[in-house]
Design an enzyme around this catalytic site. Structure first.
Site, short mmCIF file in Angstrom:
data_model
loop_
_atom_site.label_atom_id
_atom_site.label_comp_id
_atom_site.label_asym_id
_atom_site.label_seq_id
_atom_site.Cartn_x
_atom_site.Cartn_y
_atom_site.Cartn_z
N GLY A 1 0.82 -1.21 0.00
CA GLY A 1 0.00 0.00 0.00
C GLY A 1 0.85 1.26 0.00
O GLY A 1 2.09 1.20 0.01
N PHE A 2 0.19 2.38 0.01
CA PHE A 2 0.84 3.69 -0.04
C PHE A 2 1.82 3.88 1.12
O PHE A 2 3.04 4.00 0.92
CB PHE A 2 -0.25 4.77 -0.06
CG PHE A 2 0.22 6.16 0.23
CD1 PHE A 2 1.34 6.70 -0.37
CD2 PHE A 2 -0.50 6.96 1.13
CE1 PHE A 2 1.75 8.00 -0.10
CE2 PHE A 2 -0.09 8.25 1.41
CZ PHE A 2 1.04 8.77 0.80
N THR B 1 -2.67 11.85 5.00
CA THR B 1 -1.29 11.76 4.51
C THR B 1 -1.33 11.66 2.99
O THR B 1 -2.21 11.03 2.42
CB THR B 1 -0.59 10.53 5.11
OG1 THR B 1 -0.52 10.68 6.53
CG2 THR B 1 0.81 10.36 4.58
N ASN C 1 -4.98 -11.56 14.75
CA ASN C 1 -3.96 -12.51 14.28
C ASN C 1 -2.56 -11.92 14.38
O ASN C 1 -1.60 -12.61 14.74
CB ASN C 1 -4.26 -12.92 12.83
CG ASN C 1 -5.40 -13.92 12.73
OD1 ASN C 1 -5.75 -14.59 13.71
ND2 ASN C 1 -6.00 -14.02 11.55
N ALA D 1 -1.79 0.88 12.95
CA ALA D 1 -2.21 2.10 12.26
C ALA D 1 -3.68 2.35 12.52
O ALA D 1 -4.55 1.67 11.99
CB ALA D 1 -1.96 1.98 10.76
N THR E 1 -6.04 -4.03 -2.12
CA THR E 1 -5.99 -2.62 -2.54
C THR E 1 -4.55 -2.17 -2.76
O THR E 1 -4.33 -1.09 -3.32
CB THR E 1 -6.66 -1.69 -1.51
OG1 THR E 1 -6.00 -1.83 -0.24
CG2 THR E 1 -8.14 -2.03 -1.34
N TYR F 1 -15.25 1.57 8.22
CA TYR F 1 -13.84 1.93 8.42
C TYR F 1 -13.61 2.51 9.80
O TYR F 1 -12.71 2.10 10.53
CB TYR F 1 -13.40 2.93 7.34
CG TYR F 1 -11.94 3.32 7.42
CD1 TYR F 1 -10.94 2.37 7.19
CD2 TYR F 1 -11.56 4.62 7.70
CE1 TYR F 1 -9.60 2.72 7.25
CE2 TYR F 1 -10.22 4.98 7.76
CZ TYR F 1 -9.24 4.03 7.54
OH TYR F 1 -7.91 4.38 7.60
#
Length: 308
Positions: free
Chosen positions: A8-9, A172, A96, A111, A32, A142
């Protein structure tokens, strides 16, 4: 070090940052994430990529020292299309990863997000603010996944004495954000590059606080290396409106597209600004990169990669 969401980013930038310090096991199911973000690491002997869905049972045989848990759909485009996956990765996936952390006595940084504050009634947002979140609204999948992630991580800290860090990351931006990410900066740059009208939701006077990726990565690193186990805001307190953001991007691109207005999405936050007093005091961190510099680097990245 394990990094989840490594393609990811933010995850891919974390891998770049820590590759000289750790042997890295990068985990991603590529739901994603984009493998191109870590192409340059795949032949590095210190980097091992595993395509794993962390919501399913899996084993890591190596001894782990640190974990950065960044797996999750993170943009509205993604989590509205993958609501159950978003909830599972925040709950089952997080547990997990916490189990691996506990078994290895490894330090783990999870995060979280400024979205735990919802559409805030407190401004700026301090870590002590409990938020104003609609659990059954479209953004709830989310927001509540991340709120549960925080609760679960705290429970592991209290019950198993897990060595945890919680980063509440605010907006960000920077290179490697997907151009179709759905968030403001890639959206506007994409529309400018293609000479389309800029789409503004609401009246454009809602605010955001944009932090360039390099600053965010430095904040995460400093938090990981600290001994502070409560949530910490990682974001830029320089609050601007969406219309001001457009002015910055127009100036950088030297283009002057028209603006078209659309209805504000349900529960979209009207104001967003982190109080970073704890980050300044505890980890001696604050953002340094001005938005003009960060936006120019981001714009140039999209220009260079527009055909990919």
């Amino acid at each position: 070090m394990i990094i989840t969401g490594v393609a990811g980013f933010i995850g891919s930038h974390l891998a770049d940052y820590f590759i000289d310090e750790f042997d890295i096991i990068g985990i991603d199911n590529l739901s994603t994430g984009n493998i191109k973000n870590i192409d340059h690491l795949l032949n590095n002997k210190r980097f091992n990529f595993l395509k794993i869905d962390i919501t399913r049972s899996f084993k890591i045989d190596e001894k782990i020292d640190s974990i950065l848990h960044f797996a999750s759909p993170a943009s509205p485009v993604d989590y509205l299309l993958k609501p159950l996956e978003t909830l599972r990765v925040g709950s089952i996936g997080t547990e997990n990863i916490l189990k691996i952390s506990t078994a290895n006595k490894a330090k783990i940084l999870v995060a979280s997000t400024s979205e735990v504050y919802g559409d805030p009634k407190e401004h700026p947002q301090k870590e002590t603010y409990f938020g104003n979140v609609n659990p059954v609204g479209p953004r709830g999948v989310y927001d509540e996944a991340k709120r549960y992630l925080e609760a679960l991580t705290t429970a592991y800290k209290n019950f198993y004495n897990a060595d945890v860090r919680i980063a509440r990351i605010f907006n960000t931006y920077g290179p490697r954000m997907r151009i179709n990410d759905g968030r403001a900066i890639p959206n506007f740059i994409n529309q400018l590059i293609n000479n389309k009208n800029l789409t503004v939701y609401g009246n454009g006077k809602q605010t955001r606080s944009f932090c360039y990726i390099d600053d965010t990565i430095e904040g995460i690193s400093k938090l990981l290396k600290s001994n502070y186990k409560e949530p910490v805001n990682i974001g830029n307190p320089n609050e601007i409106t969406i219309l001001q953001l457009i002015d910055y991007i127009k100036k950088i691109s030297e283009k002057n597209c028209s603006v078209s207005y659309k209805k504000l999405p349900i529960n979209d936050p009207k104001r967003r600004k982190p109080d970073i007093s704890i980050a300044k005091k505890i980890i001696h961190w604050e953002p340094k990169i001005p938005i003009e510099i960060g936006l120019l680097k981001t714009y140039n990245y999209y220009i260079e990669n527009k055909n990919e």
